[in-house]
Scaffold this active site. Structure first.
Site, PDB file in Angstrom:
ATOM      1  CG  ASN A  96      33.499   5.159  -5.236  1.00 29.38           C
ATOM      2  OD1 ASN A  96      32.365   5.477  -5.541  1.00 29.38           O
ATOM      3  ND2 ASN A  96      34.576   5.686  -5.795  1.00 29.38           N
ATOM      4  CD  GLU A 129      35.583  12.040  -0.385  1.00 34.55           C
ATOM      5  OE1 GLU A 129      34.626  11.248  -0.453  1.00 34.55           O
ATOM      6  OE2 GLU A 129      35.475  13.259  -0.634  1.00 34.55           O
ATOM      7  CB  ALA A 153      37.469  12.761  -3.333  1.00 37.35           C
TER       8      ALA A 153
HETATM    9 ZN   LIG Z   1      31.389  14.180   0.448  1.00 38.33          ZN
END
Ligand SMILES: [Zn+2]
Length: 815
Positions: free
Chosen positions: A262, A293, A259
């Protein structure tokens, strides 16, 4: 041939940072004109101290460049850089260009779903691909807000870092973002299936391709729940609100990494939307990825490393926090166990290999070479050391330092030094010594129990001397009962007395970082102790010690096979490379030789017969049985009738077909018919794997055309072709490809860049050959300075693994 671009040097980045202050980007993308390129118009407003610099730009064609109102000759563009003579004060650059859609998972990646022919696009700017989407000053410490305008086909939806609204059919306006590094900038666009929710004032959404709509619907509740739990926990731990607006999680096709974080629009590889039944290990992997993430949104996105050499800190921190938060607040309380299986060996192998480097200050001088440091050291070792550090300074001080760091450098950039300063401000002491030993020195200490002398000896690697103190719980089994023994090793020798015949595991709970092989007494005892072990985390420690020992030729593969056989009935042999199945098939079976495969198969069948119908253990057992079967009739039987409690889903059907293909017991027509019956993205990958696995010359040549690039296929198909090519038992067919690999390598890598350039090295490396001649060829290629540095590094790592197999063969020869 791809164009060779100049990779950003650290000194250049420092100079450009001193010169420029970027105020804003305004980017218009037209994704609706054709299928191979898109129009990109970028306006950059920035201030300068005055003087020469350049803007990064990797277009197909340039239509117009205006700088401070004057036209600029596009001919000046040199290997991705357009020189600019800035004036002191305000500057404005306009670049109108045509950019390439790519199919290697970087830049704006465009793919066609074989299930329905629909097109999907997503952006991956990390780590130097942003200039193939828009003109920019591509370095992490020149942050600026972005405003995007996107035109797309009318049936597409658009997501990005800022909230996207459709103003007119096919026209999308995205809200201006917080200041972002260029490598975070993304756009996700296509006829994606979208689900929405909300939590604590944050808009949440999920997307996947339309052909995965039903699977996304089925998984949405779990994904939204984990996301909400993690938001609450990160808000509680940091006391800083998530600042990037909505939180969209986009599951996208053919993504190279797990992943990408962003801000506001995280992209994930879409095999994480499950279209077949999976076992718990895969669900934990997905949950920790979600949490990882999210951790980046704070550490990495609010405060970003100034230069790539501190990027380890991003990953170590996200890895540590992601697993911790998953274990603490989601249904996956056993996330640490899974992490131990998934990461420990990866990290220790990297740390002992030829490309080992200190966790920190790895000296990455340019962006391209830094990409290769996204390895087991940055993730596994770094996170273990952060965990140790948190334990040593106390969790309150650890978190207070992090919050201080996030507050002081909000929306800016910082270094490891800054973080350590924050920890000192929060009350931590002795950090310099800690950092010197654990973060700035490469390698792992070896810990050896000497039963006769009643000591544990601690030895740092000869070429990386250090004085590291280890604190962990050892596990000692006396009369079949395990007891934890708090242990501190602060000297070369530490008294450690154990009763005769006791099994001993040093650091089985992954509390420190070291290599400690189980001694022969322990290995013998584990044959009865392992199947009876109740503590899953302890069992992961036992397996990691055994796996590490096999990689170091310090345990007989025949003994490991005994352990596999004994433990299979009680274990979940999760096969995603995280637990033991993949490793058993690729290390234990070939190295133990003889009837190893049929013994694993028999154990799997016994387990299959003895597990509850419908249970995960039953599914796991069937998978092992399929992958270890040499009996075509048995495999065909499973295509007709699966055991009660198991449906023949797409995953299982292709597992059987791939195994049949490897045995030469299925023809191309039948494989094609299976693909045509359910032509999904996953089917195409498995079809590729099956064709490449067939034991005939045509199949191997077919796979080879994908390696050389004669047939251009996306990343997952490339990986599957490589896996199919080198099948055990097909050595006569594949033997000519050993030399061809090294002969064709320069051409194969010259046509590729970034991730894929290095990945293709590993995908097609002759894993099937354990001859010293292959090792010599690999070592020569690793020393060949005409090859790109990233390629040489991957070959060196593969050569190291090959050397380990050869060493096991030499130490424990098989008749
Ligand atoms: Zn990472």
């Amino acid at each position: 041939m791809t164009t060779t671009y100049q990779s950003l040097q650290r000194a250049e980045a420092l100079a450009r940072f001193d010169l420029l202050d970027v105020e804003e980007y305004d980017v218009s993308l037209d994704l609706a004109t054709d299928e191979s390129t898109f129009r990109s118009v970028t306006r950059i407003r920035f201030r300068s101290a005055g003087g020469p610099t350049w803007v990064d730009l990797k277009p197909v064609a340039v239509h117009e460049i205006r700088f401070n109102g004057e036209p600029v000759d596009a001919e000046l563009l040199d290997r991705g850089r357009l020189p600019l003579e800035t004036v002191a004060g305000d500057n404005e650059l306009l670049v109108d260009a045509t950019m390439p859609f790519r199919n290697d998972g970087e830049g704006l990646h465009r793919s066609v779903d074989p299930a329905d022919g629909r097109h999907y696009v997503y952006g991956m700017s990390f780590m130097d691909a942003a200039p193939t989407i828009f003109a920019c000053f591509d370095q992490p410490d020149l942050k600026a807000p972005y405003t995007f305008h996107v035109r797309a086909p009318e049936d597409w939806v658009v997501f990005g870092n800022g909230r996207a609204t459709s103003t007119d059919a096919g026209t999308w306006e995205l809200e201006r973002t917080q200041p972002l590094s260029t490598y975070f900038v993304t756009i996700v666009a296509g006829p994606y299936h979208v689900l929405r929710d909300e939590h604590d004032g944050i808009e949440l959404s999920l997307s996947a391709r339309a052909s995965l709509a039903a699977d996304l619907d089925a998984d949405a509740d779990e994904l939204f729940t984990i996301t909400k739990q993690c938001f609450d926990e990160y808000h509680r731990l940091f006391g800083i609100r998530y600042p990037f607006g909505g939180y969209h999680q986009a599951f996208v096709p053919e993504f190279n990494a797990g992943a990408m974080e962003n801000p506001g629009c995280v992209t994930f590889r879409d095999p994480l939307i499950f279209s077949s039944r999976v076992t718990r290990g895969m669900r934990i992997q997905r949950a920790t990825t979600v949490a990882h993430e999210m951790a980046h949104q704070w550490f990495g996105n609010i405060v970003t490393p100034k230069w790539w050499d501190d990027l380890w800190l991003n990953e170590s921190f996200a890895e540590y926090m992601g697993v911790r938060v998953t274990a603490d607040v989601t249904e996956y309380a056993d996330a640490w166990t899974d992490n131990a299986y998934a990461r420990r060996l990866w990290g220790l192998t990297a740390d002992q290999g030829p490309s080992t480097h200190p966790v920190a200050g790895n000296g990455a001088e340019d962006a391209v070479s830094a990409l290769q440091d996204f390895d087991g050291i940055s993730y596994a070792k770094g996170s273990t050391i952060l965990k140790q550090l948190a334990a040593a300074m106390g969790d309150e001080v650890f978190l207070a330092g992090v919050v201080d760091h996030l507050t002081r450098h909000r929306f800016g950039n910082a270094t490891m030094h800054d973080l350590f300063e924050s920890w000192e401000r929060a009350g931590a002491e002795g950090l310099d010594t800690f950092a010197a030993n654990w973060l700035r020195t490469a390698g792992a200490d070896t810990l050896v129990l000497d039963r006769d002398a009643a000591v544990v000896r601690r030895t740092p690697p000869a070429d990386h001397p250090a004085d590291r103190s280890h604190t962990f719980r050892a596990a000692v089994a006396v009369d079949g009962t395990w007891e934890d023994r708090p242990t501190t090793l602060a000297a070369a020798e530490t008294p450690f007395e154990v009763p005769e015949g006791a099994a001993v595991l040093l650091d089985p709970y992954t509390e420190s970082w070291s290599v400690s092989h189980p001694d022969p007494v322990t290995v013998a005892a584990l044959k009865t102790l392992l199947p009876a072990m109740e503590d899953d985390l302890l069992r992961s420690g036992a397996w990691n010690a055994v796996r590490e020992a096999l990689h170091d030729a310090a345990v007989d593969p025949a003994d490991v096979l005994d352990l596999v056989e004994a433990s299979l009935p009680v274990e979940d042999p999760e096969d995603s490379g995280r637990r033991t199945l993949t490793w058993v098939l690729s290390w234990v079976v070939p190295l133990a030789g003889g009837d190893a495969l049929s013994r694993v198969h028999a154990a799997a069948l016994a387990k299959l017969a003895g597990t509850e119908p419908g249970s995960e253990q039953q599914l796991a057992a069937l998978r092992v049985a399929i992958s270890s079967s040499s009996d075509a009739a048995q495999l065909r039987g499973w295509l007709d009738t699966t055991p009660p409690g198991i449906d023949l889903d797409l995953d299982l059907r292709w597992r059987v077909l791939v195994r049949l293909a490897t045995l030469g017991a299925v023809d191309r027509d039948e494989l094609q018919a299976a693909y045509d019956a359910e032509p999904t993205g996953r089917s195409r990958i498995e079809h590729t794997r099956a064709i490449a696995s067939l034991p005939d010359a045509e199949a191997k040549a077919w796979a080879w055309d994908r390696f050389t690039g004669k047939v251009d296929v996306p990343n997952y198909e490339l990986q599957a072709a490589g896996a199919g090519l080198w099948r055990g038992g097909q050595e006569e067919l594949t033997a000519p490809y050993v030399e061809r690999y090294f002969a064709d390598l320069p051409a194969a890598v010259s046509g590729r860049s970034g991730w894929l350039q290095a990945d293709v090295v590993a995908f097609f490396f002759p894993h099937g050959s354990t001859s010293p001649e292959t090792l010599e060829l690999a070592q020569a290629a690793a020393a060949d300075e005409t090859l790109p540095r990233a390629v040489r590094r991957r070959i060196a790592d593969e050569a190291d693994l090959l050397a380990r197999r050869i060493a096991v063969r030499a130490a424990y020869p098989r008749p």
